[in-house]
Design a protein around this motif. Structure first.
Motif, short mmCIF file in Angstrom:
data_model
loop_
_atom_site.label_atom_id
_atom_site.label_comp_id
_atom_site.label_asym_id
_atom_site.label_seq_id
_atom_site.Cartn_x
_atom_site.Cartn_y
_atom_site.Cartn_z
N LEU A 64 0.82 -1.21 0.00
CA LEU A 64 0.00 0.00 0.00
C LEU A 64 0.86 1.26 0.00
N THR A 65 1.96 1.26 0.74
CA THR A 65 2.87 2.41 0.74
C THR A 65 3.42 2.66 -0.66
N ARG A 66 3.90 1.61 -1.29
CA ARG A 66 4.46 1.76 -2.65
C ARG A 66 3.40 2.27 -3.63
N TRP A 67 2.18 1.77 -3.49
CA TRP A 67 1.10 2.18 -4.40
C TRP A 67 0.76 3.66 -4.20
N VAL A 68 0.55 4.08 -2.94
CA VAL A 68 0.20 5.48 -2.67
C VAL A 68 1.35 6.40 -3.06
N ASN A 103 8.88 2.44 19.27
CA ASN A 103 9.80 3.21 18.45
C ASN A 103 9.93 2.50 17.10
N ARG A 104 9.11 2.90 16.16
CA ARG A 104 9.10 2.27 14.83
C ARG A 104 9.79 3.18 13.82
N ARG A 105 10.68 2.60 13.04
CA ARG A 105 11.37 3.36 12.00
C ARG A 105 10.40 3.73 10.89
N ARG A 106 10.72 4.81 10.19
CA ARG A 106 9.91 5.25 9.05
C ARG A 106 10.04 4.24 7.91
N PRO A 107 9.10 4.25 6.95
CA PRO A 107 9.21 3.33 5.82
C PRO A 107 10.54 3.54 5.08
N PRO A 108 11.11 2.47 4.55
CA PRO A 108 12.38 2.59 3.81
C PRO A 108 12.25 3.55 2.62
N LYS A 109 13.28 4.34 2.41
CA LYS A 109 13.26 5.30 1.30
C LYS A 109 13.08 4.63 -0.05
N GLU A 110 13.52 3.39 -0.16
CA GLU A 110 13.41 2.67 -1.43
C GLU A 110 11.96 2.43 -1.83
N TRP A 111 11.05 2.48 -0.88
CA TRP A 111 9.63 2.26 -1.17
C TRP A 111 8.99 3.49 -1.81
N ILE A 112 9.63 4.65 -1.70
CA ILE A 112 9.04 5.90 -2.14
C ILE A 112 9.69 6.30 -3.47
N SER A 113 8.84 6.52 -4.46
CA SER A 113 9.34 6.73 -5.82
C SER A 113 9.48 8.20 -6.21
N HIS A 114 9.54 9.10 -5.25
CA HIS A 114 9.69 10.52 -5.58
C HIS A 114 10.57 11.21 -4.54
N GLU A 115 10.89 12.47 -4.79
CA GLU A 115 11.88 13.18 -3.99
C GLU A 115 11.40 13.62 -2.60
N GLU A 116 10.10 13.63 -2.31
CA GLU A 116 9.62 14.07 -0.99
C GLU A 116 10.09 13.16 0.14
N ARG A 138 0.71 11.59 4.49
CA ARG A 138 1.70 10.98 5.37
C ARG A 138 2.23 9.67 4.78
N VAL A 139 1.36 8.93 4.10
CA VAL A 139 1.80 7.70 3.43
C VAL A 139 2.48 8.04 2.11
N HIS A 140 1.92 9.00 1.37
CA HIS A 140 2.46 9.37 0.06
C HIS A 140 3.92 9.81 0.13
N THR A 141 4.28 10.52 1.17
CA THR A 141 5.66 11.02 1.30
C THR A 141 6.58 10.06 2.04
N GLY A 142 6.04 8.95 2.49
CA GLY A 142 6.87 7.98 3.20
C GLY A 142 7.11 8.31 4.66
N ALA A 143 6.35 9.25 5.20
CA ALA A 143 6.51 9.59 6.62
C ALA A 143 5.91 8.51 7.51
N HIS A 144 4.92 7.78 6.99
CA HIS A 144 4.23 6.75 7.77
C HIS A 144 3.84 5.56 6.92
N TYR A 145 3.73 4.44 7.60
CA TYR A 145 3.13 3.26 7.01
C TYR A 145 1.61 3.43 7.07
#
Length: 181
Positions: free
Chosen positions: A14-18, A84-97, A144-151
């Motif tokens: 879902l993170t990759r899709w959004v 204490n959960r880490r943010r989604p991996p940057k590799e999952w986000i396909s844009h610069e935000e 928050r999901v679109h920019t990879g700040a949250h799962y």
């Protein structure tokens, strides 16, 4: 723990899709709404606007602000400290935000908790105004999901925290009266 594995896989997909949404409207509207929601500015502004709409607006604004405070306390001061959960991996986000993410715990989404708490509490007093407030609350949660700040699961739990805060604030006067009698 198949359930946790399924949750992780769902979060990933879902993170990759959004994050892959390329619409110009999405790329402009979501960050703009999130920026106004930063540090709860959007909800305080909505409370001020509601306060100018007579007794019902003042009551809705007070309920919204109180619920937002409870949700912020629960999400940012309690839950984020416990998990204490880490943010989604940057590799999952396909844009610069993806480079503009907080360092704090990802779980739960405090932005979502605040927006949902405010909107739900306002809706309990003035349904039409609550529905209007819900639109930017959903946009903030999506951003928050679109920019990879949250799962997505962070946003889902933030939603639950916000709804619980609004319900608690709504019932607080009756609970207090029962305790005093």
């Amino acid at each position: 723990m198949r359930v946790l594995a399924d949750l992780r896989e769902g979060d990933h997909r879902l993170t990759r899709w959004v994050a892959s949404w390329q619409s110009t409207c999405v790329r402009r509207a979501l960050p703009a709404v999130e920026e106004t929601a930063e540090h709860t500015k959007l909800w305080w502004g909505a409370a001020v606007a509601l306060s100018t709409a007579g007794w019902r607006g003042r009551r809705a604004a007070a309920a919204g602000v109180a619920s937002m405070a409870v949700a912020e306390l629960a999400s940012n001061c309690v839950l984020k400290q416990v998990w204490n959960r880490r943010r989604p991996p940057k590799e999952w986000i396909s844009h610069e935000e993806v480079h503009h993410r907080p360092d704090s715990s990802s779980f739960p989404s405090g932005h979502t908790a605040a927006g949902v708490a405010f909107s739900a509490a306002v809706a309990g007093v003035w349904p039409w105004a609550g529905a209007v407030c819900a639109v930017p609350a959903v946009m903030v949660a999506t951003e928050r999901v679109h920019t990879g700040a949250h799962y997505p699961s962070d946003v889902a739990v933030g939603t639950v925290v916000g709804l619980a805060a609004a319900a608690l604030v709504h019932r607080a006067p009756r609970l207090t009266a029962r305790m005093l009698l």
